[in-house]
Motif scaffolding. Structure first.
Motif, PDB file in Angstrom:
ATOM      1  N   LYS A 112       0.846  -1.188   0.000  1.00 34.97           N
ATOM      2  CA  LYS A 112       0.000   0.000   0.000  1.00 34.97           C
ATOM      3  C   LYS A 112       0.884   1.241   0.000  1.00 34.97           C
ATOM      4  O   LYS A 112       1.961   1.246   0.602  1.00 34.97           O
ATOM      5  CB  LYS A 112      -0.920  -0.006   1.220  1.00 34.97           C
ATOM      6  CG  LYS A 112      -1.892  -1.173   1.238  1.00 34.97           C
ATOM      7  CD  LYS A 112      -2.678  -1.235   2.520  1.00 34.97           C
ATOM      8  CE  LYS A 112      -3.625  -2.431   2.521  1.00 34.97           C
ATOM      9  NZ  LYS A 112      -4.371  -2.559   3.790  1.00 34.97           N
ATOM     10  N   MET A 113       0.415   2.294  -0.668  1.00 39.75           N
ATOM     11  CA  MET A 113       1.224   3.510  -0.753  1.00 39.75           C
ATOM     12  C   MET A 113       0.369   4.749  -0.966  1.00 39.75           C
ATOM     13  O   MET A 113      -0.716   4.688  -1.549  1.00 39.75           O
ATOM     14  CB  MET A 113       2.258   3.384  -1.878  1.00 39.75           C
ATOM     15  CG  MET A 113       1.681   3.085  -3.246  1.00 39.75           C
ATOM     16  SD  MET A 113       2.985   2.747  -4.499  1.00 39.75           S
ATOM     17  CE  MET A 113       3.609   1.151  -3.934  1.00 39.75           C
ATOM     18  N   VAL A 114       0.870   5.871  -0.454  1.00 39.88           N
ATOM     19  CA  VAL A 114       0.325   7.183  -0.749  1.00 39.88           C
ATOM     20  C   VAL A 114       1.232   7.801  -1.804  1.00 39.88           C
ATOM     21  O   VAL A 114       2.446   7.876  -1.618  1.00 39.88           O
ATOM     22  CB  VAL A 114       0.278   8.077   0.510  1.00 39.88           C
ATOM     23  CG1 VAL A 114      -0.111   9.507   0.143  1.00 39.88           C
ATOM     24  CG2 VAL A 114      -0.697   7.516   1.531  1.00 39.88           C
ATOM     25  N   VAL A 115       0.647   8.219  -2.918  1.00 38.96           N
ATOM     26  CA  VAL A 115       1.435   8.758  -4.028  1.00 38.96           C
ATOM     27  C   VAL A 115       1.179  10.258  -4.118  1.00 38.96           C
ATOM     28  O   VAL A 115       0.030  10.718  -4.062  1.00 38.96           O
ATOM     29  CB  VAL A 115       1.082   8.055  -5.351  1.00 38.96           C
ATOM     30  CG1 VAL A 115       1.958   8.580  -6.487  1.00 38.96           C
ATOM     31  CG2 VAL A 115       1.269   6.551  -5.211  1.00 38.96           C
ATOM     32  N   PHE A 116       2.266  11.018  -4.277  1.00 38.85           N
ATOM     33  CA  PHE A 116       2.186  12.479  -4.207  1.00 38.85           C
ATOM     34  C   PHE A 116       3.091  13.115  -5.251  1.00 38.85           C
ATOM     35  O   PHE A 116       4.229  12.675  -5.446  1.00 38.85           O
ATOM     36  CB  PHE A 116       2.593  12.935  -2.801  1.00 38.85           C
ATOM     37  CG  PHE A 116       2.684  14.430  -2.626  1.00 38.85           C
ATOM     38  CD1 PHE A 116       1.532  15.204  -2.600  1.00 38.85           C
ATOM     39  CD2 PHE A 116       3.906  15.055  -2.492  1.00 38.85           C
ATOM     40  CE1 PHE A 116       1.605  16.585  -2.429  1.00 38.85           C
ATOM     41  CE2 PHE A 116       3.992  16.425  -2.314  1.00 38.85           C
ATOM     42  CZ  PHE A 116       2.832  17.189  -2.291  1.00 38.85           C
ATOM     43  N   GLY A 117       2.586  14.138  -5.929  1.00 36.89           N
ATOM     44  CA  GLY A 117       3.390  14.872  -6.902  1.00 36.89           C
ATOM     45  C   GLY A 117       4.113  16.021  -6.235  1.00 36.89           C
ATOM     46  O   GLY A 117       3.496  16.971  -5.742  1.00 36.89           O
ATOM     47  N   GLY A 118       5.420  15.961  -6.195  1.00 39.39           N
ATOM     48  CA  GLY A 118       6.202  16.938  -5.461  1.00 39.39           C
ATOM     49  C   GLY A 118       6.411  18.249  -6.190  1.00 39.39           C
ATOM     50  O   GLY A 118       6.377  18.325  -7.424  1.00 39.39           O
ATOM     51  N   GLY A 119       6.661  19.283  -5.398  1.00 43.75           N
ATOM     52  CA  GLY A 119       6.972  20.585  -5.947  1.00 43.75           C
ATOM     53  C   GLY A 119       8.361  20.663  -6.547  1.00 43.75           C
ATOM     54  O   GLY A 119       8.766  21.711  -7.056  1.00 43.75           O
ATOM     55  N   ASP A 120       9.105  19.549  -6.501  1.00 43.53           N
ATOM     56  CA  ASP A 120      10.426  19.471  -7.117  1.00 43.53           C
ATOM     57  C   ASP A 120      10.393  18.719  -8.447  1.00 43.53           C
ATOM     58  O   ASP A 120      11.440  18.455  -9.037  1.00 43.53           O
ATOM     59  CB  ASP A 120      11.417  18.794  -6.164  1.00 43.53           C
ATOM     60  CG  ASP A 120      10.976  17.399  -5.726  1.00 43.53           C
ATOM     61  OD1 ASP A 120       9.846  16.987  -6.086  1.00 43.53           O
ATOM     62  OD2 ASP A 120      11.741  16.725  -5.012  1.00 43.53           O
ATOM     63  N   GLY A 121       9.174  18.366  -8.917  1.00 41.36           N
ATOM     64  CA  GLY A 121       9.042  17.673 -10.189  1.00 41.36           C
ATOM     65  C   GLY A 121       9.178  16.166 -10.103  1.00 41.36           C
ATOM     66  O   GLY A 121       9.157  15.481 -11.131  1.00 41.36           O
ATOM     67  N   PHE A 122       9.291  15.632  -8.885  1.00 40.59           N
ATOM     68  CA  PHE A 122       9.370  14.185  -8.694  1.00 40.59           C
ATOM     69  C   PHE A 122       8.029  13.667  -8.178  1.00 40.59           C
ATOM     70  O   PHE A 122       7.350  14.346  -7.392  1.00 40.59           O
ATOM     71  CB  PHE A 122      10.463  13.820  -7.679  1.00 40.59           C
ATOM     72  CG  PHE A 122      11.866  13.951  -8.191  1.00 40.59           C
ATOM     73  CD1 PHE A 122      12.609  12.833  -8.539  1.00 40.59           C
ATOM     74  CD2 PHE A 122      12.458  15.199  -8.326  1.00 40.59           C
ATOM     75  CE1 PHE A 122      13.911  12.951  -9.002  1.00 40.59           C
ATOM     76  CE2 PHE A 122      13.762  15.329  -8.794  1.00 40.59           C
ATOM     77  CZ  PHE A 122      14.488  14.207  -9.132  1.00 40.59           C
ATOM     78  N   CYS A 123       7.672  12.470  -8.591  1.00 37.50           N
ATOM     79  CA  CYS A 123       6.509  11.778  -8.038  1.00 37.50           C
ATOM     80  C   CYS A 123       7.005  10.848  -6.940  1.00 37.50           C
ATOM     81  O   CYS A 123       7.989  10.112  -7.136  1.00 37.50           O
ATOM     82  CB  CYS A 123       5.789  10.994  -9.127  1.00 37.50           C
ATOM     83  SG  CYS A 123       4.239  10.224  -8.585  1.00 37.50           S
ATOM     84  N   TYR A 124       6.330  10.877  -5.790  1.00 37.70           N
ATOM     85  CA  TYR A 124       6.768  10.110  -4.623  1.00 37.70           C
ATOM     86  C   TYR A 124       5.716   9.078  -4.224  1.00 37.70           C
ATOM     87  O   TYR A 124       4.511   9.340  -4.311  1.00 37.70           O
ATOM     88  CB  TYR A 124       7.000  11.039  -3.433  1.00 37.70           C
ATOM     89  CG  TYR A 124       8.207  11.932  -3.569  1.00 37.70           C
ATOM     90  CD1 TYR A 124       9.415  11.606  -2.967  1.00 37.70           C
ATOM     91  CD2 TYR A 124       8.137  13.118  -4.306  1.00 37.70           C
ATOM     92  CE1 TYR A 124      10.527  12.438  -3.084  1.00 37.70           C
ATOM     93  CE2 TYR A 124       9.241  13.949  -4.440  1.00 37.70           C
ATOM     94  CZ  TYR A 124      10.439  13.597  -3.828  1.00 37.70           C
ATOM     95  OH  TYR A 124      11.538  14.409  -3.956  1.00 37.70           O
ATOM     96  N   ALA A 125       6.199   7.941  -3.748  1.00 35.50           N
ATOM     97  CA  ALA A 125       5.348   6.973  -3.074  1.00 35.50           C
ATOM     98  C   ALA A 125       5.824   6.879  -1.634  1.00 35.50           C
ATOM     99  O   ALA A 125       7.029   6.705  -1.383  1.00 35.50           O
ATOM    100  CB  ALA A 125       5.420   5.608  -3.743  1.00 35.50           C
TER     101      ALA A 125
END
Length: 269
Positions: A112-125
């Motif tokens: 399971k993961m929370v996925v977030f689009g960062g303000g640095d241009g990277f997508c994070y899980a």
């Protein structure tokens, strides 16, 4: 009742048809965040937890980060508003302008993961389970192609804000069949510029920031929009006003429609 009343006036007692505030969490004073323009983003509710961006970003100058160590994503208890966890991946110190993406939730590879689009241009899980107050990073993926960061002709860095340069992520990442779809973009005041839509294998992405890449589509402009996925197709809109229909497995464009107007919203099927 106190919140509803004008300043200096006595509280207005809620009636039987009025809602009441159960709790409030002051991100500005309790976390030391500094939002650029305004805090924006939809909260994500999973069970008894609330995940939300803090919109930590630059100040009025557009370049200085007053709170580089403040979290850009936090987890609160949905019943009490108590802070349960926060990201500590260093996104705040790498932010171009602000963190406006809304988080999403899913599962890939049994995790399971929370996925977030960062303000640095990277997508994070991130792991949705806080450990000692931290939402631990599972992976991050660079959503800006190399040519948006470094000019291939001069080998010099391309500045943020340039029409040919890198962008943050304003859109909400979409998780579908173990894949993550997300586009890069900037706030509308920045105007037009190059964008990129990435398709990431959420089970194979890792610390190498291009691992898990299935395909990318750079014929899209800067986008604020969340994509729609259905029937083997991905629908994505860009700020310039074009709607793109792509093959979900290859990223091949099936058609592009020009609405002849700006698009701030998201596609919906």
């Amino acid at each position: 009742a106190k919140h509803m009343a004008p300043e200096g006036a006595p509280p207005i007692e809620p009636g039987p048809t009025d809602a009441d505030i159960l709790w409030r969490h002051d991100m500005y004073n309790e976390l030391g965040i500094f939002p650029y323009q305004q805090t924006a983003g939809s909260v994500l509710v999973v069970g008894d937890r609330v995940y939300t961006t803090t919109s930590n970003g630059v100040d009025w100058s557009g370049s200085h980060l007053p709170a580089p160590d403040a979290p850009v994503l936090i987890c609160l208890d949905a019943n009490t508003g108590k802070l349960l966890g926060e990201e500590r991946s260093g996104i705040g110190s790498r932010t171009f302008r602000c963190n406006w993406s809304s988080p999403s939730y899913g599962e890939a590879g049994g995790r399971k993961m929370v996925v977030f689009g960062g303000g640095d241009g990277f997508c994070y899980a991130l792991d949705p389970e806080p450990v000692e107050g931290v939402l631990k990073k599972i992976w991050r993926f660079d959503c800006n192609p190399p040519q948006y960061k470094t000019n291939p002709k001069t080998s010099k860095p391309v500045k943020y804000g340039s029409s040919k340069g890198p962008s943050e992520i304003c859109a909400t990442p979409v998780i579908h069949d173990g894949k993550v779809f997300v586009a890069t973009g900037q706030d509308p005041e920045s105007g037009d510029g190059v964008g990129n839509l990435s398709c990431i294998d959420a089970a194979k992405a890792g610390d190498i920031t291009t691992s898990g890449k299935l395909w990318s589509y750079s014929d899209i402009g800067r986008s604020l929009s969340t994509v729609s996925v259905h029937g083997g197709l991905v629908y994505a809109a860009d700020y310039a006003g074009k709607v793109h229909c792509l093959d979900v497995n290859t990223g091949e464009a099936k058609w592009v429609h020009d609405t002849e107007g700006r698009v701030w919203g998201s596609t919906l099927l």
